[in-house]
Design a protein around this motif. Structure first.
Motif, PDB file in Angstrom:
ATOM      1  N   UNK A  28      11.736 -24.079  -5.399  1.00  0.00           N
ATOM      2  CA  UNK A  28      11.724 -25.460  -4.924  1.00  0.00           C
ATOM      3  C   UNK A  28      10.466 -25.753  -4.131  1.00  0.00           C
ATOM      4  N   UNK A  29      10.483 -26.868  -3.417  1.00  0.00           N
ATOM      5  CA  UNK A  29       9.328 -27.300  -2.622  1.00  0.00           C
ATOM      6  C   UNK A  29       9.441 -26.764  -1.202  1.00  0.00           C
ATOM      7  N   UNK A  30       8.288 -26.413  -0.634  1.00  0.00           N
ATOM      8  CA  UNK A  30       8.261 -25.820   0.693  1.00  0.00           C
ATOM      9  C   UNK A  30       7.118 -26.413   1.504  1.00  0.00           C
ATOM     10  N   UNK A  31       7.448 -26.946   2.678  1.00  0.00           N
ATOM     11  CA  UNK A  31       6.419 -27.500   3.562  1.00  0.00           C
ATOM     12  C   UNK A  31       6.633 -26.961   4.969  1.00  0.00           C
ATOM     13  N   UNK A  32       5.637 -26.247   5.505  1.00  0.00           N
ATOM     14  CA  UNK A  32       5.653 -25.703   6.863  1.00  0.00           C
ATOM     15  C   UNK A  32       6.980 -25.031   7.196  1.00  0.00           C
ATOM     16  N   UNK A  33       7.370 -24.046   6.410  1.00  0.00           N
ATOM     17  CA  UNK A  33       8.641 -23.362   6.598  1.00  0.00           C
ATOM     18  C   UNK A  33       8.455 -21.862   6.492  1.00  0.00           C
ATOM     19  N   UNK A  34       9.485 -21.128   6.891  1.00  0.00           N
ATOM     20  CA  UNK A  34       9.492 -19.669   6.836  1.00  0.00           C
ATOM     21  C   UNK A  34      10.680 -19.231   6.002  1.00  0.00           C
ATOM     22  N   UNK A  35      10.424 -18.365   5.029  1.00  0.00           N
ATOM     23  CA  UNK A  35      11.472 -17.887   4.118  1.00  0.00           C
ATOM     24  C   UNK A  35      11.496 -16.372   4.158  1.00  0.00           C
ATOM     25  N   UNK A  36      12.667 -15.798   4.424  1.00  0.00           N
ATOM     26  CA  UNK A  36      12.802 -14.358   4.602  1.00  0.00           C
ATOM     27  C   UNK A  36      13.016 -13.594   3.316  1.00  0.00           C
ATOM     28  N   UNK A  37      12.971 -12.280   3.424  1.00  0.00           N
ATOM     29  CA  UNK A  37      13.125 -11.381   2.281  1.00  0.00           C
ATOM     30  C   UNK A  37      14.489 -11.576   1.619  1.00  0.00           C
ATOM     31  N   UNK A  64      13.554 -24.282  20.176  1.00  0.00           N
ATOM     32  CA  UNK A  64      12.451 -23.392  20.527  1.00  0.00           C
ATOM     33  C   UNK A  64      12.306 -22.259  19.509  1.00  0.00           C
ATOM     34  N   UNK A  65      13.418 -21.792  18.992  1.00  0.00           N
ATOM     35  CA  UNK A  65      13.371 -20.752  17.962  1.00  0.00           C
ATOM     36  C   UNK A  65      12.640 -21.269  16.717  1.00  0.00           C
ATOM     37  N   UNK A  66      12.951 -22.498  16.317  1.00  0.00           N
ATOM     38  CA  UNK A  66      12.249 -23.096  15.182  1.00  0.00           C
ATOM     39  C   UNK A  66      10.771 -23.275  15.507  1.00  0.00           C
ATOM     40  N   UNK A  67      10.462 -23.722  16.731  1.00  0.00           N
ATOM     41  CA  UNK A  67       9.062 -23.925  17.118  1.00  0.00           C
ATOM     42  C   UNK A  67       8.272 -22.624  17.022  1.00  0.00           C
ATOM     43  N   UNK A  68       8.870 -21.516  17.427  1.00  0.00           N
ATOM     44  CA  UNK A  68       8.186 -20.226  17.337  1.00  0.00           C
ATOM     45  C   UNK A  68       7.924 -19.856  15.883  1.00  0.00           C
ATOM     46  N   UNK A  69       8.881 -20.088  15.021  1.00  0.00           N
ATOM     47  CA  UNK A  69       8.702 -19.793  13.597  1.00  0.00           C
ATOM     48  C   UNK A  69       7.611 -20.653  12.981  1.00  0.00           C
ATOM     49  N   UNK A  70       7.590 -21.938  13.346  1.00  0.00           N
ATOM     50  CA  UNK A  70       6.558 -22.819  12.795  1.00  0.00           C
ATOM     51  C   UNK A  70       5.183 -22.422  13.308  1.00  0.00           C
ATOM     52  N   UNK A  71       5.108 -21.960  14.548  1.00  0.00           N
ATOM     53  CA  UNK A  71       3.836 -21.479  15.059  1.00  0.00           C
ATOM     54  C   UNK A  71       3.374 -20.255  14.271  1.00  0.00           C
ATOM     55  N   UNK A  72       4.310 -19.361  13.978  1.00  0.00           N
ATOM     56  CA  UNK A  72       3.967 -18.158  13.206  1.00  0.00           C
ATOM     57  C   UNK A  72       3.531 -18.512  11.787  1.00  0.00           C
ATOM     58  N   UNK A  73       4.081 -19.597  11.237  1.00  0.00           N
ATOM     59  CA  UNK A  73       3.741 -19.998   9.866  1.00  0.00           C
ATOM     60  C   UNK A  73       2.403 -20.710   9.800  1.00  0.00           C
TER      61      UNK A  73
END
Length: 295
Positions: free
Chosen positions: A246-255, A223-232
């Motif tokens: 690198x390559x990035x698809x539907x992901x969240x990357x922090x500071x 569910x934590x991942x689902x919330x992040x993907x929704x935000x993305x």
């Protein structure tokens, strides 16, 4: 001559019962989210690169509730991190030893609440209203409130008769409580469901207000991942202070994160690293040594 007010700028009228304050519950251990919460309290886990606690405080600010006179945050597990994050943005209630639970946490704040109605929110609830982010989209809880009944924010349950539902709804993170019930809550371990909500329901003093937006309980890695993907959304959400080669698809990357490898539907916490040889898929990466699968 001015036009109609923007709904996003709407502020709720004071409840009939008098003044209002808010409490954000951030003391829990987040056991289902371990091992991530062995490093960071669940309330500070980032969703869309924003700590969940900050999202809750922003939502309350959208209602005109901000500052230590009107907003309180409780802390216990890894409480020093919560205290540091909150700073002077809210009144702090630090619970010694083990967390007091939802009812005990509110009970410990009775002297601060001091006769007011109280809007109680779970820091780990991810709420999203695309039309009005972060919204005063919980304002409906306050509209027409008489100051004497319990109100819950909720969404229709898949099984309306399942345990844990209220009037066929699942709870979505915020409740509105009258002082007449809060004043008797002791500062000992307990939960609001048994201490207040079910008794109020039995007495005909509880109602559910529908929440039309997106709600995700971030308690598990999935569910934590689902919330992040929704935000993305449909793309990647990358903090400007991250370095992604690198390559990035539907992901969240922090500071401060460094991503040299590939990401697919994953979350990389601030300061974490992904090496060139790695392809992370449906996981959460924290630091350089912790990878938590969402399944």
């Amino acid at each position: 001559m001015t036009g109609p007010a923007d709904p996003a700028d709407r502020r709720p009228a004071p409840p009939a019962g008098g003044a209002l304050c808010a409490v954000v519950l951030a003391a829990g251990e987040g056991t289902r989210l371990r091992p991530l919460t062995e490093r960071v309290p669940k309330a500070l886990c980032p969703v869309g690169n924003v700590p969940l606690l900050d999202r809750a405080l922003a939502r309350l600010a959208g209602l005109g509730l901000a500052g230590p006179a009107t907003v309180a945050v409780n802390a216990c597990y890894l409480g020093d991190q919560v205290v540091e994050r909150v700073g002077d943005r809210a009144h702090l209630s630090v619970e010694p030893g083990s967390p007091l639970g939802t009812a005990g946490g509110v009970g410990k704040l009775r002297d601060w609440i001091a006769g007011r109605g109280v809007l109680v929110g779970n820091a780990d609830a991810y709420l999203a209203d695309p039309a009005r982010p972060p919204g005063p989209d919980i304002a409906a809880l306050l509209d027409g409130w008489d100051g004497e009944t319990v109100r819950l924010l909720g969404q229709p349950a898949a099984d309306p008769g399942a345990p844990g539902t209220f009037d066929g709804h699942v709870f979505t993170g915020f409740s509105l409580l009258p002082w007449s019930l809060v004043r008797d809550l002791p500062p000992v371990f307990g939960d609001l469901v048994r201490a207040l909500w079910r008794p109020a329901e039995a007495a005909g003093r509880l109602s559910v207000v529908g929440y039309p937006g997106t709600f995700i309980d971030t308690g598990t890695p999935a569910d934590y991942l689902a919330a992040n993907l929704h935000a993305a959304g449909d793309g990647c959400l990358i903090d400007p202070a991250a370095r992604v080669t690198g390559r990035c698809h539907r992901s969240v990357v922090g500071a401060g994160a460094t991503v040299r490898g590939a990401l697919t539907r994953s979350v990389v916490w601030p300061g974490a690293t992904v090496d060139t040889s790695e392809h992370l898929r449906d996981v959460i990466r924290a630091g350089a040594d912790l990878t938590v699968p969402a399944s």
